[in-house]
Design a protein around this motif. Structure first.
Motif, PDB file in Angstrom:
ATOM      1  N   ASP A  63       0.830  -1.208   0.000  1.00 23.09           N
ATOM      2  CA  ASP A  63       0.000   0.000   0.000  1.00 23.09           C
ATOM      3  C   ASP A  63       0.861   1.253   0.000  1.00 23.09           C
ATOM      4  OD1 ASP A  63      -2.283  -1.458  -0.026  1.00 23.09           O
ATOM      5  OD2 ASP A  63      -2.712  -1.281   2.111  1.00 23.09           O
ATOM      6  N   LEU A  64       1.992   1.210   0.692  1.00 22.70           N
ATOM      7  CA  LEU A  64       2.883   2.365   0.728  1.00 22.70           C
ATOM      8  C   LEU A  64       3.551   2.570  -0.628  1.00 22.70           C
ATOM      9  CD1 LEU A  64       4.055   4.624   2.403  1.00 22.70           C
ATOM     10  CD2 LEU A  64       5.790   3.052   3.283  1.00 22.70           C
ATOM     11  N   ARG A  65       3.901   1.483  -1.284  1.00 19.78           N
ATOM     12  CA  ARG A  65       4.453   1.594  -2.643  1.00 19.78           C
ATOM     13  C   ARG A  65       3.444   2.234  -3.587  1.00 19.78           C
ATOM     14  NH1 ARG A  65       9.082  -1.348  -3.994  1.00 19.78           N
ATOM     15  NH2 ARG A  65       9.852  -2.754  -2.359  1.00 19.78           N
ATOM     16  N   ARG A  66       2.188   1.791  -3.492  1.00 21.70           N
ATOM     17  CA  ARG A  66       1.154   2.356  -4.363  1.00 21.70           C
ATOM     18  C   ARG A  66       0.925   3.831  -4.059  1.00 21.70           C
ATOM     19  NH1 ARG A  66      -1.291  -2.818  -3.666  1.00 21.70           N
ATOM     20  NH2 ARG A  66      -2.526  -2.048  -1.908  1.00 21.70           N
ATOM     21  N   ILE A  78      11.810   5.690  -0.178  1.00 17.19           N
ATOM     22  CA  ILE A  78      11.683   5.068   1.134  1.00 17.19           C
ATOM     23  C   ILE A  78      13.025   4.426   1.449  1.00 17.19           C
ATOM     24  CG2 ILE A  78      10.477   3.344   2.509  1.00 17.19           C
ATOM     25  CD1 ILE A  78       8.067   3.741   0.648  1.00 17.19           C
ATOM     26  N   CYS A  79      13.605   4.796   2.598  1.00 19.26           N
ATOM     27  CA  CYS A  79      14.937   4.335   2.965  1.00 19.26           C
ATOM     28  C   CYS A  79      14.931   3.784   4.391  1.00 19.26           C
ATOM     29  CB  CYS A  79      15.952   5.476   2.888  1.00 19.26           C
ATOM     30  SG  CYS A  79      16.090   6.253   1.268  1.00 19.26           S
ATOM     31  N   ALA A  87      12.616   1.681  -1.824  1.00 19.33           N
ATOM     32  CA  ALA A  87      11.616   1.882  -2.883  1.00 19.33           C
ATOM     33  C   ALA A  87      11.695   3.321  -3.366  1.00 19.33           C
ATOM     34  CB  ALA A  87      10.206   1.582  -2.370  1.00 19.33           C
ATOM     35  N   VAL A  88      11.396   3.525  -4.649  1.00 21.24           N
ATOM     36  CA  VAL A  88      11.304   4.873  -5.222  1.00 21.24           C
ATOM     37  C   VAL A  88      10.086   4.904  -6.141  1.00 21.24           C
ATOM     38  CG1 VAL A  88      13.797   5.300  -5.157  1.00 21.24           C
ATOM     39  CG2 VAL A  88      12.768   4.311  -7.210  1.00 21.24           C
ATOM     40  N   ASN A  89       9.509   6.082  -6.305  1.00 18.27           N
ATOM     41  CA  ASN A  89       8.456   6.189  -7.319  1.00 18.27           C
ATOM     42  C   ASN A  89       9.094   6.553  -8.662  1.00 18.27           C
ATOM     43  OD1 ASN A  89       8.984   8.933  -7.098  1.00 18.27           O
ATOM     44  ND2 ASN A  89       6.942   9.486  -6.360  1.00 18.27           N
ATOM     45  N   SER A  90       8.288   6.585  -9.699  1.00 19.79           N
ATOM     46  CA  SER A  90       8.814   6.769 -11.058  1.00 19.79           C
ATOM     47  C   SER A  90       9.543   8.101 -11.213  1.00 19.79           C
ATOM     48  CB  SER A  90       7.678   6.675 -12.078  1.00 19.79           C
ATOM     49  OG  SER A  90       7.086   5.401 -12.057  1.00 19.79           O
ATOM     50  N   LEU A  91       9.026   9.158 -10.559  1.00 13.09           N
ATOM     51  CA  LEU A  91       9.648  10.467 -10.721  1.00 13.09           C
ATOM     52  C   LEU A  91      10.991  10.537 -10.004  1.00 13.09           C
ATOM     53  CD1 LEU A  91       9.216  13.133 -12.097  1.00 13.09           C
ATOM     54  CD2 LEU A  91       8.006  13.961 -10.075  1.00 13.09           C
TER      55      LEU A  91
END
Length: 239
Positions: A63-66, A78-79, A87-91
């Motif tokens: 859910d946090l990734r989404r 997210i580190c 995790a990273v988002n696309s931007l």
């Protein structure tokens, strides 16, 4: 003398031969040395360490990734507590594209020469990052992962070694970052840091542009370029 302790006692403190100074002594040293609140808390933590569990590999909840992926105009990472990127988002992926050691922000910052061009204020940012790691280290002195990371950076980066020896301490919450992206130019982004509940030191980093600024326009352009690149790499459907 100003702290009302003898020279011999102070030397024993510096050399680690006196392990149990009183609260009065600690308070006097913080006052005389004009320590910041973060440095004072760090000093107390070194004298009265709180046992912490060993570092473990954290998993990011789906859910946090989404959630971060839905932020199309805001880079987000997210580190864990050692600044390993989980995790990273696309931007954010597009923002840091081309830099090496992207699995760990400290390795990227100190071991990739291109980071000096990417971060317009590299020296200031480097002091902040090392002081933040020193703040984290106060709670995890026996963490093998921390020891390995500090050892590697100390051997491979004279700049890290120099800054680590300063013993600066900073609990970072917000910081303005100025970046030079090879495709969209200068960006000025405010980094906000949020702790992820139910985790062992996991934090969410967001990079925000001021509304209506050229940086906001730059992020939108970067997102558009990244989306176009993804579409060009996607397999074409057969008619």
């Amino acid at each position: 003398m100003m702290a009302h302790v003898s020279t011999d006692y102070y030397i024993r403190l510096e050399q680690g031969r006196e392990r149990h100074p009183s609260e009065r002594v600690l308070g006097a040293l913080a006052r005389v040395l004009d320590l910041s609140p973060e440095a004072t808390a760090h000093m107390h933590l070194l004298v009265h360490p709180v046992p912490q569990p060993p570092h473990r590999t954290e998993r990011v909840r789906p859910d946090l990734r989404r959630l971060i992926e839905s932020w199309v105009d805001t880079p987000a990472l997210i580190c864990d507590r050692l600044m390993n990127v989980l995790a990273v988002n696309s931007l954010a992926d597009a923002l840091y594209d081309g830099l090496a050691h992207r699995d760990n922000l400290l390795r990227m910052f100190f071991l990739d020469p291109a980071a000096r061009d990417f971060y317009a204020e590299w020296e200031r940012s480097s002091r902040t990052k090392v002081a933040y790691l020193r703040h984290i280290a106060g709670s995890y002195l026996d963490d093998p992962g921390l020891t390995e990371l500090v050892g590697e950076l100390s051997v491979r980066s004279p700049d890290f070694r120099r800054l680590w020896a300063r013993h600066d301490v900073l609990n970072r919450v917000s910081e303005v970052k100025r970046m030079r992206h090879r495709e969209v130019g200068e960006l000025e982004l405010t980094c906000e840091v949020f702790s992820v509940s139910g985790s062992d030191g996991v934090q969410l980093f967001t990079l925000l542009a001021q509304p209506g600024s050229t940086s906001e326009a730059g992020l939108r352009l970067l997102g558009s370029l990244a989306a176009s690149a993804r579409e060009s790499r996607a397999p074409q459907r057969q008619g």
